[in-house]
Design a protein around this motif. Structure first.
Motif, PDB file in Angstrom:
ATOM      1  N   SER A 110       7.489  -4.905  -8.871  1.00 14.85           N
ATOM      2  CA  SER A 110       7.648  -6.251  -9.396  1.00 14.85           C
ATOM      3  C   SER A 110       9.301  -5.864  -8.997  1.00 14.85           C
ATOM      4  O   SER A 110      10.171  -5.390  -9.174  1.00 14.85           O
TER       5      SER A 110
ATOM      6  N   ASN B 180       8.906 -23.637  -6.815  1.00  9.90           N
ATOM      7  CA  ASN B 180       9.515 -23.863  -5.537  1.00  9.90           C
ATOM      8  C   ASN B 180       9.789 -22.510  -4.835  1.00  9.90           C
ATOM      9  O   ASN B 180       9.463 -22.512  -3.369  1.00  9.90           O
ATOM     10  N   ALA B 181      10.755 -22.381  -5.140  1.00  6.09           N
ATOM     11  CA  ALA B 181      11.452 -20.765  -4.664  1.00  6.09           C
ATOM     12  C   ALA B 181      12.576 -20.547  -4.831  1.00  6.09           C
ATOM     13  O   ALA B 181      13.347 -20.688  -5.794  1.00  6.09           O
TER      14      ALA B 181
ATOM     15  N   THR C 263      10.158 -10.749 -10.594  1.00  2.00           N
ATOM     16  CA  THR C 263       9.327 -11.192  -9.829  1.00  2.00           C
ATOM     17  C   THR C 263       7.858 -10.359  -9.579  1.00  2.00           C
ATOM     18  O   THR C 263       7.774  -9.894  -8.654  1.00  2.00           O
TER      19      THR C 263
ATOM     20  N   GLU D 170       0.335  -6.152  -5.654  1.00  3.17           N
ATOM     21  CA  GLU D 170       1.807  -4.944  -5.290  1.00  3.17           C
ATOM     22  C   GLU D 170       1.885  -3.946  -6.518  1.00  3.17           C
ATOM     23  O   GLU D 170       1.492  -4.727  -7.929  1.00  3.17           O
TER      24      GLU D 170
ATOM     25  N   SER E 122       1.542 -13.107   2.223  1.00  2.03           N
ATOM     26  CA  SER E 122       1.840 -14.349   1.167  1.00  2.03           C
ATOM     27  C   SER E 122       2.473 -14.656   0.561  1.00  2.03           C
ATOM     28  O   SER E 122       2.395 -13.515  -0.744  1.00  2.03           O
ATOM     29  N   THR E 123       3.314 -15.536   0.655  1.00  5.64           N
ATOM     30  CA  THR E 123       3.745 -15.910  -0.407  1.00  5.64           C
ATOM     31  C   THR E 123       2.690 -16.705  -2.067  1.00  5.64           C
ATOM     32  O   THR E 123       2.981 -16.356  -2.902  1.00  5.64           O
ATOM     33  N   LEU E 124       1.601 -16.947  -1.439  1.00  5.59           N
ATOM     34  CA  LEU E 124       0.752 -17.656  -2.449  1.00  5.59           C
ATOM     35  C   LEU E 124       0.406 -16.918  -4.340  1.00  5.59           C
ATOM     36  O   LEU E 124       0.030 -15.818  -3.824  1.00  5.59           O
TER      37      LEU E 124
ATOM     38  N   ILE F 265       3.016 -15.944  -5.652  1.00  4.65           N
ATOM     39  CA  ILE F 265       4.018 -14.768  -6.796  1.00  4.65           C
ATOM     40  C   ILE F 265       4.259 -16.000  -7.999  1.00  4.65           C
ATOM     41  O   ILE F 265       4.564 -17.183  -8.083  1.00  4.65           O
ATOM     42  N   THR F 266       4.232 -15.270  -8.634  1.00  2.00           N
ATOM     43  CA  THR F 266       4.754 -15.529  -9.931  1.00  2.00           C
ATOM     44  C   THR F 266       6.658 -15.136 -10.098  1.00  2.00           C
ATOM     45  O   THR F 266       6.594 -14.389  -9.503  1.00  2.00           O
TER      46      THR F 266
ATOM     47  N   GLY G 277      16.804 -15.013  -1.837  1.00  2.00           N
ATOM     48  CA  GLY G 277      17.102 -13.796  -1.693  1.00  2.00           C
ATOM     49  C   GLY G 277      17.948 -13.163  -2.770  1.00  2.00           C
ATOM     50  O   GLY G 277      18.972 -13.638  -2.176  1.00  2.00           O
TER      51      GLY G 277
ATOM     52  N   ILE H 235       4.028 -10.273  -6.999  1.00  2.63           N
ATOM     53  CA  ILE H 235       4.422 -10.306  -5.916  1.00  2.63           C
ATOM     54  C   ILE H 235       2.578  -9.946  -5.762  1.00  2.63           C
ATOM     55  O   ILE H 235       2.304  -8.948  -6.681  1.00  2.63           O
TER      56      ILE H 235
END
Length: 158
Positions: free
Chosen positions: A112, A35-36, A104, A109, A7-9, A11-12, A39, A106
């Motif tokens: 990064s 918000n986004a 970024t 993980e 999930s992207t929840l 992510i910083t 890529g 995750i």
């Protein structure tokens, strides 16, 4: 069994500045209300290697292209404007060939994503529509894509 996905929840995203030119920073500051994050595609250029006798064009792989930039969409608040103003100020203060990195993270993980990039020179005007969340798009110019590497914990501005 492999995981179904991530999930992207949670992510910083953050930035750090080199203290030694060419060396990954040891600390990164978290940017909030993201918000986004656009890529970064690594697409090899195609070099035409055709000769007169070839009925169909032949190619060889050339240099990889990142597309040159990626966008970070941010909630427009007084706090996020202050964060990005501080980031732009930090970028403009860099000397001795030092650069700015972005990370970024995750959750869960070990590695990064890292990219060396240049922020815009100032806060851009947001696109505004009725009954929408006010966001700004910060377009970062890619200097060098680093890819996955050991995570550096992000610090908050508080």
């Amino acid at each position: 069994m492999a995981a179904a996905g991530i999930s992207t929840l949670g992510i910083t995203f953050g930035y750090g500045t080199e203290t030694t030119a060419g060396t990954k920073p040891t600390s990164f500051k978290q940017l909030t209300r993201i918000n986004a994050i656009g890529g970064i595609n690594i697409e090899p250029e195609q070099i035409d290697a055709s000769a007169l006798e070839d009925a169909i064009t032949r190619y060889v792989k050339g240099r990889a292209d990142t597309g040159g930039s990626f966008a970070v969409t941010v909630n427009f608040t007084s706090e996020t404007v202050d964060e990005w103003t501080a980031l732009i100020t930090a970028y403009k203060a860099l000397t001795s060939g030092n650069r700015m990195w972005f990370e970024t993270v995750i959750p869960g993980e070990e590695k990064s994503f890292f990219v060396v990039a240049q922020p815009p020179e100032q806060i851009p005007q947001p696109e505004i529509g009725q009954n929408e969340l006010l966001t700004i798009e910060m377009n970062l110019t890619i200097e060098e894509y680093k890819g996955l590497d050991s995570t550096v914990a992000l610090t908050t501005g508080e």
